[in-house]
Design a protein around this motif. Structure first.
Motif, PDB file in Angstrom:
ATOM      1  N   MET A 115      37.927  46.561  39.772  1.00 59.67           N
ATOM      2  CA  MET A 115      38.726  45.114  39.887  1.00 59.67           C
ATOM      3  C   MET A 115      39.410  45.345  41.050  1.00 59.67           C
ATOM      4  O   MET A 115      40.191  46.385  41.267  1.00 59.67           O
ATOM      5  CB  MET A 115      39.238  44.747  38.748  1.00 59.67           C
ATOM      6  CG  MET A 115      38.464  44.487  37.528  1.00 59.67           C
ATOM      7  SD  MET A 115      39.881  44.293  36.313  1.00 59.67           S
ATOM      8  CE  MET A 115      38.569  44.320  34.954  1.00 59.67           C
ATOM      9  N   THR A 116      39.485  44.416  41.787  1.00 60.80           N
ATOM     10  CA  THR A 116      40.661  44.285  43.052  1.00 60.80           C
ATOM     11  C   THR A 116      41.452  43.088  42.835  1.00 60.80           C
ATOM     12  O   THR A 116      40.927  41.892  42.789  1.00 60.80           O
ATOM     13  CB  THR A 116      40.076  44.276  44.355  1.00 60.80           C
ATOM     14  OG1 THR A 116      39.244  45.712  44.466  1.00 60.80           O
ATOM     15  CG2 THR A 116      41.093  44.596  45.404  1.00 60.80           C
ATOM     16  N   PHE A 117      42.881  43.182  42.895  1.00 58.21           N
ATOM     17  CA  PHE A 117      43.572  42.139  42.837  1.00 58.21           C
ATOM     18  C   PHE A 117      44.519  42.048  43.954  1.00 58.21           C
ATOM     19  O   PHE A 117      44.986  43.062  44.762  1.00 58.21           O
ATOM     20  CB  PHE A 117      44.843  42.238  41.710  1.00 58.21           C
ATOM     21  CG  PHE A 117      44.333  42.266  40.347  1.00 58.21           C
ATOM     22  CD1 PHE A 117      43.976  41.237  39.534  1.00 58.21           C
ATOM     23  CD2 PHE A 117      43.620  43.383  39.931  1.00 58.21           C
ATOM     24  CE1 PHE A 117      43.667  41.300  38.365  1.00 58.21           C
ATOM     25  CE2 PHE A 117      43.060  43.528  38.531  1.00 58.21           C
ATOM     26  CZ  PHE A 117      43.027  42.704  37.787  1.00 58.21           C
ATOM     27  N   LYS A 145      42.601  38.073  40.857  1.00 57.58           N
ATOM     28  CA  LYS A 145      41.642  38.992  40.832  1.00 57.58           C
ATOM     29  C   LYS A 145      40.480  38.324  41.999  1.00 57.58           C
ATOM     30  O   LYS A 145      40.039  37.318  41.651  1.00 57.58           O
ATOM     31  CB  LYS A 145      40.839  39.173  39.451  1.00 57.58           C
ATOM     32  CG  LYS A 145      39.742  40.126  39.531  1.00 57.58           C
ATOM     33  CD  LYS A 145      39.535  40.507  37.850  1.00 57.58           C
ATOM     34  CE  LYS A 145      38.581  39.611  37.343  1.00 57.58           C
ATOM     35  NZ  LYS A 145      38.374  39.644  36.017  1.00 57.58           N
ATOM     36  N   ASP A 149      35.632  41.836  40.779  1.00 56.81           N
ATOM     37  CA  ASP A 149      35.303  42.330  39.546  1.00 56.81           C
ATOM     38  C   ASP A 149      33.971  42.934  39.366  1.00 56.81           C
ATOM     39  O   ASP A 149      32.909  41.825  39.664  1.00 56.81           O
ATOM     40  CB  ASP A 149      35.429  41.420  38.376  1.00 56.81           C
ATOM     41  CG  ASP A 149      35.456  42.008  37.090  1.00 56.81           C
ATOM     42  OD1 ASP A 149      34.676  42.789  36.944  1.00 56.81           O
ATOM     43  OD2 ASP A 149      36.189  41.539  36.094  1.00 56.81           O
TER      44      ASP A 149
END
Lengths: 432, 461, 565
Positions: B401-403, B408, B411
């Protein structure tokens, strides 16, 4: 902080010192070596804990526990792992020195049909990239010519030797760039109709050339006296099945075309590239064609593709039952082969299959599994010793053997490190 | 500077601020992760609470406030969003290759929020990229720092408003080939590159003086002072001299790096980062003493003559000599696995985990002048975060996951395969890209007829 | 100038002068025998749609001296009036095209001096000619004018052809075929994001910067001139015709009309507007719905091309990897449908817009408007986009756009209501001039494109877009017996000057044209294939360069005896 780094530096230098002392010339050494007390990852016969490998006269003479060290240089491998040397199934290594300098490019000849061009002839045994590559544990690479439809004959080489013949590893293949029917970029504005027409045109072109080769072969078989025609001479070897073809093909629809073409012409073939193999994996498996694919570390072929399409390609093909080997398609960075395998492993191929894809699979595909591709008694002593999994970036490769030669663990990259890690003079020149 | 231009600039700043009022901010609680803070060690089994785009708490047993999503990251690794200090993704044009100095052009003008490469970078944990002008000119255009807020149609939403201005310089083969060899104007040699840059700064000083004189004169009562001509090119160079802009200089050879260090010292310019800098290891003490650092490739070499004498140990040598070092992509391909590129410094030089991770987080943040906002997991910093299933320096690590700002954007379990934002209404047959590399440093330059053969074979950074 | 209330009188004066001029120029009687006998007409007992909101039946319209003289159920018909039976006709205001290029050609490129510096070219080389006026490149006899008039257009704002700042626009009425019929000159400054070929500014990067630089220096230069005019002892201002051409945009007496080709270009034009503050008109708006808030904010005027994307998706049949392909095609379809809906969405958002002809094929106009109506555009908004909205954007709503007493006699007379499939145009009145058209018994209205219709002979000017920027040149075709021969010019890829290779394998079948030519690049003979379709005087196709790729190539035929006015 500085102290800590100096300690680390000195540790590392100690390791390198073993490889190179000021001014000393390092050469590969041959003889009898006992690699003692390692974990041996044989690939074909399981993982042998606390085992040793005895190398003599270029061959693996014994693998097991309690081997005699008589007359052998003993190398303590406690805590280390022994793997077969890794294969890169498609490179330009040795065929180019500096990519942008035309004078150093020896991989693409003039002409569309040049199967008589021999990659082995142009391999430079002293290319700076060769030592850079082999200290990573990549020991065996396929040197592949490119450009045109039939750019030449590729050759499998070991990364040690002073002449191409000393390097030759026992396989040659006739390269074919299968015509691509794909739209090449957003600037390619040909209509669907034109794309189709162009593809038909190139298939017709190939049919004409191949028809010629078949004729040549048939007349030759009948004992006909034919005029000197080196192009047809080489193509006819593929017509007869004497020589395997390496067919470069990437787009899904082209792969299907290529499979059809291979069947129709009854040639012996390996598919290379195969970037969209996952789209037609079942068809490749059904045709029972081996594949050399890569690099995994490339962008997906289509913008609409999933972000990991190129990482996952090898795994999807293997799952469908295709025999897969991995390539970097690189020259100076063939050392990234294990990392490509690592990515393939993480994205579906699995570690075990990924290891096979750089060892025994290519050995089998190239027909050299009797000598290479696994740690077995009687095979060539082409292997590596590492302090861990060779795909992991953290792992250090400790030793490399090629055909029983112990390779000096140095390269220009390492030498520059040794000189510049602590430059002298530093910022100021100390002159009184 | 005259009043109109002041007003104009003031208007611009207001405008940018107004635009950012709408940027999405998220709240999330990530629990039980192994937190790689970068600046404060590794925290096992730790929770990170994000509120409204900012990291509010780091600790154990944190409870989620109402309406905050909780993510259980037990057994997973949490690291700050990866920062790429040299990139060309999300740009419609890269090189205005027509003049040896094009300091006035702005990458901000050509940001393309629709490029799927932004999403692919997110899928590799990259939350910030430094979208740069290409390397065709000795002094190229002004770069822009982007936050990967993929999904917006408005290019302004991608800009990181807190980032200071930066500009591209380039030395060596590229500018001398494009201008000297291509068009028979200076520079044709590394001597010429120095001269062009020096001339630019000298002219900028004269320009500054002309405007200062005018402004002083126009303060007089009933002034009839005539304004000088406005020159955005010289104005930008003057801004560099005033310390408002960080130079990011494409460079390879030690001699050319040393040359620019000297020119900068002469003009009292301290804000300079060298990029690529393959032979940086040879002048590591100088880079450590006089610059903001070096941004390098992990292992690229031999694609052209000026990178023939390179070593993959470059990052390690620079780090050990005290140079602030980062690893960049310069490529839509590499940007997808910068964590792996950083990990290569463990093979080539045995950097520690912390040192290797700093190369793609806090160090590039320092080089872009944004280290007070991003680059580590600390309370008060922007919540740009990546969750990995394994340690990010393992070759087997897969980002989950990258925020960005707590929102977000990636995912792995919600990926739609086709993540394009915009699709042509008429393109029935999608192009298939078969070149393994996608390097854009020299995009828009002699791509067509000239140097035809060279570009055919790929490497052109 | 934009026609505001303030200068409307001046405008009328100009207009009347032009009429008077027409009369006085034939003072020595007409010996062609073709001059019209009377300029008065009466359309009797007809169905009138005077504006998008208002319609009446059984009205008679009197036209006199180019104006609408009288409208009513029973007005006095002047005895010299020619009668048009309007019982079964439907009368609309003549259409107004706020951005057209009918009859406009591209000026010749100036020759480069031997010491040409591509890093700092003079403005005219770099496509920066805002001081030019489109009328210098206008041919009043060009067949395109009749093509659009026949579809109901009576007024157009002509956009000059060229680079990033090609010049100023002019508004003409498509009346007397022997005259350009200028309504107003220098009505807007035309701009687009076209880089110069091989010189600064070559890319959007440079174009944006150059635009700002010019605008700001125009501001400074105008201040300098004002100071100089009212003070002694000042440095003489250096006259710069580019800056001077911008002066009327600084005080907003004319707008800047930006031609855009996608959403991002639209945003870039708005960005410049916000920074610099000029009045903005956007032409060629596509994919615009996401930009609506910014458009409102910038108070930008919106023009849509009458061209729509080709519907390829619905014709396709899925082949291999069917499911995956179907998904991709669904997205193409979605995009296509979105492009049809744009006009309706803008209507719902309350943004007035007008349709323009530039970039559109006349043959597709009716079909495209109907498609937009099927996809959410109301008929009244469609009519407004063809008439009153364009009039307002051009500032000529006092004289055109609706049918009212005192307005220009610009009318379209149809056999049915405007957007009905059966409707055909029977007459167009433009500037009081009557044009009659044949009414065909209804077949399928498809344009026929037989072999015989396509002629490629003559000079063409082409543009090709490549990743390195655009390249341009000329193609010349001539016919020898049944075969074509030809040459093409292009910039020497490795040196300076131009090359002019012979074309090979020229083939024209139907409207499909293809040929190839060879260029020697660094010792290699490079073969380049060109293929595409000819549509009237436009060619659109692609050029493939060996293995390297294929790039769009478009060409326009250069009229043989272009009359420059």
């Amino acid at each position: 902080m500085k102290k800590i780094s100096l300690i680390i530096i000195s540790c590392f230098l100690a390791f390198l010192a073993q490889a190179q002392i000021d001014g000393e010339v390092l050469k590969p050494q041959s003889g009898k070596f006992l690699l003692q007390n390692a974990t041996v990852v044989t690939v074909t016969q399981g993982i042998l804990e606390g085992s040793s490998v005895l190398i003599n006269d270029g061959k693996i003479e014994a693998v097991g526990q309690n081997l005699s060290s008589d007359g052998a240089t003993v190398i303590d491998c406690s805590g280390h792992y022994i793997y077969p040397g890794m294969f890169d199934g498609g490179t330009r290594l040795g065929l180019v020195e500096v990519n942008s300098v035309p004078e150093t490019q020896d991989f693409a000849e003039i002409g569309d049909v040049t199967p008589n061009m021999q990659a082995l002839t142009a391999v430079n045994p002293n290319a700076v990239a060769i030592p850079v590559t082999r200290v990573s544990g990549v020991t065996t690479t396929l040197a592949v010519p490119s450009g045109g439809i039939f750019p030449g004959t590729a050759a499998l080489i070991n990364l040690n030797g002073y002449t191409p013949d000393q390097m030759y590893a026992g396989f040659k293949g006739l390269v074919m760039n299968f015509p691509s029917s794909a739209r090449r970029s957003t600037y390619d504005r040909r209509s669907e109709e034109d794309i189709k027409k162009d593809a038909e045109k190139s298939m017709k072109n190939i049919a004409e050339i191949w028809g010629n080769a078949k004729k040549y072969h048939a007349l030759k078989e009948k004992g006909g006296q034919l005029q000197y025609y080196p192009e047809m001479e080489h193509l006819s070897k593929a017509v007869s099945g004497e020589m395997t073809m390496l067919i470069e093909v990437n787009a899904a629809s082209d792969i299907e075309q290529a499979i059809k073409w291979i069947k129709e012409n009854e040639v012996k073939a390996i598919l290379t590239g195969v970037a969209e193999g996952w789209r037609v994996a079942d068809k490749i498996a059904e045709a029972n064609l081996p594949v050399i694919t890569g690099p995994m570390l490339s962008i997906p072929t289509r913008e609409s593709d999933r972000f990991d399409a190129s990482y996952a390609n090898a795994g999807k093909m293997a799952k469908a039952g295709v025999k897969v080997a991995i390539r970097t398609n690189d020259a100076e960075n063939v050392r990234n082969l294990p990392f490509n395998a690592g990515f393939a492993a993480a994205y579906g191929l699995g570690k075990e299959e990924a290891l096979k894809a750089v060892t025994i699979n290519p050995a089998e595909i190239f027909g050299v599994a009797d000598q290479l591709g696994s740690i077995e008694v009687g095979k060539n002593a082409t292997l590596l010793v590492a302090d861990g999994d060779p795909f992991e970036t953290k792992t250090q490769i400790k030793h490399v053997f090629i055909d029983g030669y112990k390779i000096p663990m140095t390269s220009r990259h390492i030498q520059l490190y040794q000189e510049f890690i602590e430059r002298n003079p530093g910022l100021e020149k100390n002159v009184k | 500077m005259n009043k109109n231009i002041y007003l104009l600039l003031a208007g611009l700043i207001l405008l940018v601020n107004a635009g950012f009022a709408q940027t999405k901010k998220g709240s999330v609680l990530i629990k039980n992760a192994t937190v790689l803070t970068i600046t404060q060690g590794v925290l096992e089994n730790t929770d990170v609470l994000v509120e409204n785009g900012v990291i509010r708490r780091i600790g154990q047993g944190i409870n989620a406030p109402a309406n905050t999503i909780t993510i259980n990251a037990a057994g997973k690794y949490l690291m700050p969003g990866i920062i790429d200090a040299h990139s060309h993704i999300a740009l419609d044009a890269v090189n205005e290759a027509t003049s040896p100095i094009t300091a006035e052009v702005k990458m901000e003008d050509v940001v393309n929020p629709f490029e799927v490469s932004i999403y692919r970078a997110l899928a590799g944990g990259v939350t910030i990229s430094h979208a740069m002008h290409g390397s065709a000119n000795a002094i190229g255009g002004q770069n822009i720092t982007l936050k990967h807020r993929y999904g917006t149609f408005d290019p302004d939403d991608l800009l990181m408003k807190e980032a200071p201005r930066t500009i591209k310089f380039a030395l060596g083969e590229n500018p001398t080939r494009v201008h000297g060899r291509g068009k028979s104007i200076q520079p044709r040699t590394r001597m010429g590159v120095e001269a062009v840059i020096r001339n630019g700064f000298k002219e900028a000083q004269q320009y500054q003086k002309a405007w200062k004189d005018y402004e002083n004169a126009s303060k007089q009562r009933n002034s009839t002072a005539v304004p000088p001509k406005y020159d955005p090119r010289l104005q930008t160079l003057a801004d560099i001299l005033d310390g408002q802009i960080i130079i990011h200089c494409h460079s390879y050879r030690a001699d050319e790096i040393y040359m620019l260090i000297n020119v900068c010292r002469e003009f009292d310019i301290k804000n300079i980062v060298f990029s690529h800098v393959n032979e940086g290891f040879k002048v590591a003490p100088e880079l450590a003493a006089y610059t903001m650092g070096a941004s390098v490739f992990a292992d690229w070499w031999a694609y052209k003559f000026e990178v023939y004498y390179s070593t993959a140990f470059n990052a390690a040598i620079l780090t050990r000599n005290g140079v602030v070092t980062s690893i960049n992509s310069d490529s839509g391909e590499l940007i997808r696995h910068l964590y792996h590129e950083a990990a290569k410094t463990q093979r080539y030089g045995e950097l520690s985990d912390e040192e290797a991770l700093a190369l793609i987080t806090i160090n590039p943040a320092k080089q872009l002048g944004i280290e007070q906002f991003v680059g580590s997991i600390e309370v008060g910093k922007q919540a740009d975060l990546v969750v990995f299933d394994e340690h990010p320096l393992s070759v087997y690590a897969v980002p989950q996951m990258t925020f960005v700002d707590g929102v977000k954007y990636f995912d792995i379990n919600e990926d739609q395969d086709d993540q394009r934002l915009k699709v042509s209404a008429t393109e029935m047959v999608e192009p298939i890209y078969l070149k393994e590399h996608d390097h854009k440093c020299m995009q828009d330059v002699d791509f067509f007829f000239t140097n035809f053969g060279r570009t055919l074979f790929g490497h052109t950074h | 100038m934009i026609i505001t209330t303030k200068n409307y009188k001046q405008f009328l004066l100009l207009f009347w002068c032009s009429l008077t001029f027409t009369f006085s120029s034939v003072a020595q009687s007409d010996h062609t025998g073709k001059r019209r006998v009377s300029s008065a007409y009466a359309i009797t007992n007809t169905n009138l749609f005077s504006s998008p909101e208002k319609s009446q039946t059984k009205v008679t319209i009197i036209i006199k001296d180019g104006l609408i003289h009288e409208i009513g159920p029973n007005p006095t018909i002047p005895s010299e009036a020619q009668l048009i039976q309007g019982d079964s006709l439907f009368v609309y205001a003549g259409f107004i095209d706020p951005a057209g290029d009918m009859g406009v050609s591209k000026p010749d490129e100036p020759n480069r001096p031997s010491d040409f510096d591509s890093s700092n070219p003079a403005d005219e080389f770099a496509g920066i000619t805002p001081y030019r006026n489109v009328m210098d490149q206008f041919d009043a006899k060009n067949s395109k004018i009749e093509e659009w008039r026949k579809l109901g257009f009576t007024v157009t704002q002509l956009i000059p052809d060229g680079g990033m700042l090609p010049g100023k626009t002019s508004v003409i009425v498509l009346g007397d075929p022997n005259n350009p019929n200028l309504l107003a000159q220098n009505t807007a400054l035309s701009a687009k994001f076209t880089g110069a070929r091989g010189m600064y500014p070559a890319t959007t990067l440079g174009v944006m910067s150059k635009f700002r630089e010019i605008y700001q220096n125009a501001t400074l230069s105008s201040r300098h001139e004002n100071l100089f005019a009212s003070n002694a002892g000042l440095k003489r201002p250096a006259k710069n015709k580019t800056y001077e051409a911008f002066y009327p945009t600084l005080d907003k007496s004319i707008p800047i009309i930006f031609e855009v080709s996608n959403e991002l270009e639209m945003r870039r034009a708005i960005k410049l507007q916000k920074e610099l503050g000029f009045d903005l008109v956007l032409a060629g708006v596509q994919d615009g719905e996401e930009v609506i808030p910014s458009l409102i904010d910038a108070n930008a005027k919106v023009l849509f091309s009458l061209q729509l994307p080709e519907d390829k998706a619905s014709k396709s049949e899925p082949k291999e990897d069917a499911e995956e392909q179907a998904k991709r095609i669904d997205r193409v379809k979605e995009s296509y449908e979105k492009s049809l809906k744009q006009a309706g969405i803008f209507e719902d958002a309350g943004i007035p817009f007008a349709f323009h002809t530039k970039g559109a094929k006349s043959g597709d106009m009716i079909k495209n408007i109907r498609l937009m109506i099927e996809n959410g555009l109301s008929e009244s908004a469609a009519l407004a986009a063809l008439t009153v909205n364009g009039a307002k954007i051009l500032g000529i709503e006092k004289m055109a756009g609706t049918i009212e007493k005192g307005k220009l006699a610009n009318l379209v007379l149809l056999t049915d209501t405007l957007f009905k499939e059966e409707a055909q145009i029977k007459h167009v009145l433009a500037d009081g001039y009557l044009f009659d058209y044949d009414i065909k018994p209804k077949k399928n209205g498809k344009k026929e494109n037989g072999d015989g219709d396509v002629s490629i002979e003559g000079k063409w000017r082409y543009t090709s877009s490549t990743p390195a920027g655009s390249s341009e040149g000329e193609m010349n075709f001539s016919k020898v017996a049944d075969d074509y021969t030809g040459t093409i010019t292009l910039d020497n890829p490795t040196g300076s000057g131009t090359l002019k290779p012979e074309m090979k394998e020229i083939s024209l079948s139907g409207n499909k044209l293809s040929f190839s030519f060879e260029v020697n690049v660094q010792g290699n003979n490079l073969s380049i294939q060109v293929s595409g379709e000819v549509d009237g005087e436009e060619f659109s196709g692609s050029m493939s360069v060996a293995e390297f790729g294929s790039f769009p190539l478009d060409a326009t035929k250069v009229p043989e005896n272009a009359i420059k006015l």
